[in-house]
Design a protein around this motif. Structure first.
Motif, PDB file in Angstrom:
ATOM      1  N   LEU A  29      -5.452 -57.597  89.065  1.00 18.05           N
ATOM      2  CA  LEU A  29      -6.351 -56.536  89.527  1.00 18.05           C
ATOM      3  C   LEU A  29      -6.064 -55.254  88.774  1.00 18.05           C
ATOM      4  N   LYS A  30      -7.117 -54.610  88.301  1.00 15.45           N
ATOM      5  CA  LYS A  30      -6.970 -53.337  87.606  1.00 15.45           C
ATOM      6  C   LYS A  30      -7.926 -52.333  88.220  1.00 15.45           C
ATOM      7  N   VAL A  31      -7.381 -51.204  88.632  1.00 17.36           N
ATOM      8  CA  VAL A  31      -8.211 -50.119  89.139  1.00 17.36           C
ATOM      9  C   VAL A  31      -8.724 -49.352  87.931  1.00 17.36           C
ATOM     10  N   VAL A  32     -10.020 -49.413  87.717  1.00 15.16           N
ATOM     11  CA  VAL A  32     -10.642 -48.754  86.579  1.00 15.16           C
ATOM     12  C   VAL A  32     -10.875 -47.284  86.898  1.00 15.16           C
ATOM     13  N   SER A  33     -11.377 -47.031  88.104  1.00 15.77           N
ATOM     14  CA  SER A  33     -11.674 -45.650  88.496  1.00 15.77           C
ATOM     15  C   SER A  33     -11.815 -45.562  90.010  1.00 15.77           C
ATOM     16  N   ILE A  34     -11.585 -44.358  90.525  1.00 12.98           N
ATOM     17  CA  ILE A  34     -11.816 -44.055  91.937  1.00 12.98           C
ATOM     18  C   ILE A  34     -12.697 -42.820  91.973  1.00 12.98           C
ATOM     19  N   LEU A  35     -13.816 -42.933  92.675  1.00 17.06           N
ATOM     20  CA  LEU A  35     -14.794 -41.847  92.708  1.00 17.06           C
ATOM     21  C   LEU A  35     -15.131 -41.464  94.141  1.00 17.06           C
ATOM     22  N   PRO A  36     -14.822 -40.236  94.548  1.00 12.53           N
ATOM     23  CA  PRO A  36     -15.298 -39.776  95.861  1.00 12.53           C
ATOM     24  C   PRO A  36     -16.827 -39.647  95.784  1.00 12.53           C
ATOM     25  N   LEU A  37     -17.543 -40.279  96.693  1.00  9.25           N
ATOM     26  CA  LEU A  37     -19.005 -40.241  96.670  1.00  9.25           C
ATOM     27  C   LEU A  37     -19.566 -39.151  97.568  1.00  9.25           C
ATOM     28  N   ARG A  38     -19.056 -39.080  98.756  1.00  8.45           N
ATOM     29  CA  ARG A  38     -19.457 -38.075  99.733  1.00  8.45           C
ATOM     30  C   ARG A  38     -18.367 -38.033 100.790  1.00  8.45           C
ATOM     31  N   GLU A  39     -18.479 -37.126 101.718  1.00  6.66           N
ATOM     32  CA  GLU A  39     -17.446 -37.055 102.755  1.00  6.66           C
ATOM     33  C   GLU A  39     -17.332 -38.408 103.447  1.00  6.66           C
ATOM     34  N   HIS A  40     -16.143 -38.919 103.496  1.00 10.43           N
ATOM     35  CA  HIS A  40     -15.814 -40.190 104.161  1.00 10.43           C
ATOM     36  C   HIS A  40     -16.306 -41.432 103.418  1.00 10.43           C
ATOM     37  N   GLU A  41     -16.697 -41.304 102.136  1.00  9.03           N
ATOM     38  CA  GLU A  41     -17.039 -42.473 101.333  1.00  9.03           C
ATOM     39  C   GLU A  41     -16.426 -42.345  99.945  1.00  9.03           C
ATOM     40  N   THR A  42     -15.786 -43.421  99.505  1.00  6.24           N
ATOM     41  CA  THR A  42     -15.141 -43.453  98.191  1.00  6.24           C
ATOM     42  C   THR A  42     -15.451 -44.791  97.531  1.00  6.24           C
ATOM     43  N   MET A  43     -15.708 -44.723  96.228  1.00  2.35           N
ATOM     44  CA  MET A  43     -15.940 -45.947  95.455  1.00  2.35           C
ATOM     45  C   MET A  43     -14.701 -46.237  94.621  1.00  2.35           C
ATOM     46  N   ALA A  44     -14.317 -47.498  94.612  1.00  5.75           N
ATOM     47  CA  ALA A  44     -13.255 -47.965  93.719  1.00  5.75           C
ATOM     48  C   ALA A  44     -13.876 -48.981  92.780  1.00  5.75           C
ATOM     49  N   ILE A  45     -13.656 -48.791  91.490  1.00  4.75           N
ATOM     50  CA  ILE A  45     -14.121 -49.753  90.494  1.00  4.75           C
ATOM     51  C   ILE A  45     -12.898 -50.582  90.105  1.00  4.75           C
ATOM     52  N   ILE A  46     -13.003 -51.882  90.342  1.00  5.91           N
ATOM     53  CA  ILE A  46     -11.854 -52.780  90.187  1.00  5.91           C
ATOM     54  C   ILE A  46     -12.241 -53.957  89.305  1.00  5.91           C
ATOM     55  N   SER A  47     -11.403 -54.236  88.317  1.00  2.00           N
ATOM     56  CA  SER A  47     -11.553 -55.426  87.496  1.00  2.00           C
ATOM     57  C   SER A  47     -10.623 -56.487  88.071  1.00  2.00           C
ATOM     58  N   ALA A  48     -11.175 -57.692  88.264  1.00  2.00           N
ATOM     59  CA  ALA A  48     -10.378 -58.773  88.847  1.00  2.00           C
ATOM     60  C   ALA A  48     -10.553 -60.055  88.040  1.00  2.00           C
ATOM     61  N   THR A  49      -9.425 -60.665  87.729  1.00  2.00           N
ATOM     62  CA  THR A  49      -9.436 -61.965  87.083  1.00  2.00           C
ATOM     63  C   THR A  49      -8.257 -62.765  87.617  1.00  2.00           C
ATOM     64  N   LEU A  50      -8.118 -63.980  87.160  1.00  2.00           N
ATOM     65  CA  LEU A  50      -7.027 -64.840  87.596  1.00  2.00           C
ATOM     66  C   LEU A  50      -6.184 -65.272  86.412  1.00  2.00           C
ATOM     67  N   ALA A  51      -4.912 -65.484  86.681  1.00  2.00           N
ATOM     68  CA  ALA A  51      -4.008 -66.106  85.713  1.00  2.00           C
ATOM     69  C   ALA A  51      -3.577 -67.436  86.327  1.00  2.00           C
ATOM     70  N   ILE A  52      -3.815 -68.510  85.574  1.00  2.00           N
ATOM     71  CA  ILE A  52      -3.449 -69.845  86.029  1.00  2.00           C
ATOM     72  C   ILE A  52      -2.446 -70.403  85.025  1.00  2.00           C
ATOM     73  N   ASP A  53      -1.302 -70.832  85.541  1.00  2.00           N
ATOM     74  CA  ASP A  53      -0.209 -71.317  84.685  1.00  2.00           C
ATOM     75  C   ASP A  53       0.155 -70.281  83.629  1.00  2.00           C
ATOM     76  N   GLY A  54       0.150 -69.024  84.023  1.00  2.00           N
ATOM     77  CA  GLY A  54       0.537 -67.936  83.124  1.00  2.00           C
ATOM     78  C   GLY A  54      -0.525 -67.523  82.127  1.00  2.00           C
ATOM     79  N   LYS A  55      -1.661 -68.192  82.114  1.00  5.67           N
ATOM     80  CA  LYS A  55      -2.731 -67.869  81.163  1.00  5.67           C
ATOM     81  C   LYS A  55      -3.868 -67.164  81.900  1.00  5.67           C
ATOM     82  N   THR A  56      -4.165 -65.940  81.459  1.00  7.25           N
ATOM     83  CA  THR A  56      -5.232 -65.164  82.073  1.00  7.25           C
ATOM     84  C   THR A  56      -6.590 -65.657  81.581  1.00  7.25           C
ATOM     85  N   LEU A  57      -7.529 -65.774  82.501  1.00  8.60           N
ATOM     86  CA  LEU A  57      -8.882 -66.181  82.135  1.00  8.60           C
ATOM     87  C   LEU A  57      -9.479 -65.177  81.158  1.00  8.60           C
TER      88      LEU A  57
END
Length: 139
Positions: free
Chosen positions: A70-98
């Motif tokens: 998981l990699k957090v690309v960015s965090i953006l406050p959108l409005r009061e009480h709302e925040t966006m997180a942009i996250i990159s997600a992949t898997l590593a199987i047997d040590g090899k990342t997709l």
């Protein structure tokens, strides 16, 4: 940025990293709405379908002894009480990342008592990983 969001995001990413479906269920709002783009195909879905997708993904990760990257690309406050997180997600199987990742644009809303919930997502699935893009890996 709201300190309660930082703490929540750390918890959310740990829930994801450990494929803890029981904890994830509590984080997604009942009124959750999402759109996913896979190979140009658009699919809109809600709370129930989201839970089914997470459950399948977590099952796949556990069954294959995979690790979430998981990699957090960015965090953006959108409005009061709302925040966006942009996250990159992949898997590593047997040590090899997709070779591909899913890019999640996730909007979280703060309710009473600093209770953050995932309320909306836009997901680009199957994005090619580019080693030259600088992203902070969340460990």
């Amino acid at each position: 940025m709201d300190n309660s969001f930082s703490l929540f995001l750390d918890f959310y990413l740990e829930v994801w990293r450990t494929s803890s479906f029981s904890n994830l269920e509590k984080i997604i709002a009942q009124q959750y709405k999402a759109r996913e783009i896979t190979a140009g195909k658009i699919v809109d879905f809600g709370y129930k379908e989201s839970l089914e997708g997470w459950e399948q993904g977590f099952h796949f990760a556990k069954e294959n002894h995979a690790q979430w990257k998981l990699k957090v690309v960015s965090i953006l406050p959108l409005r009061e009480h709302e925040t966006m997180a942009i996250i990159s997600a992949t898997l590593a199987i047997d040590g090899k990342t997709l070779d591909t990742a899913n890019l999640f644009f996730q909007t979280f809303k703060k309710y009473n008592n600093n209770d953050w919930k995932l309320v909306r997502s836009y997901i680009e699935a199957g994005v090619m990983l580019d080693e030259t893009i600088s992203m902070k890996e969340h460990t």
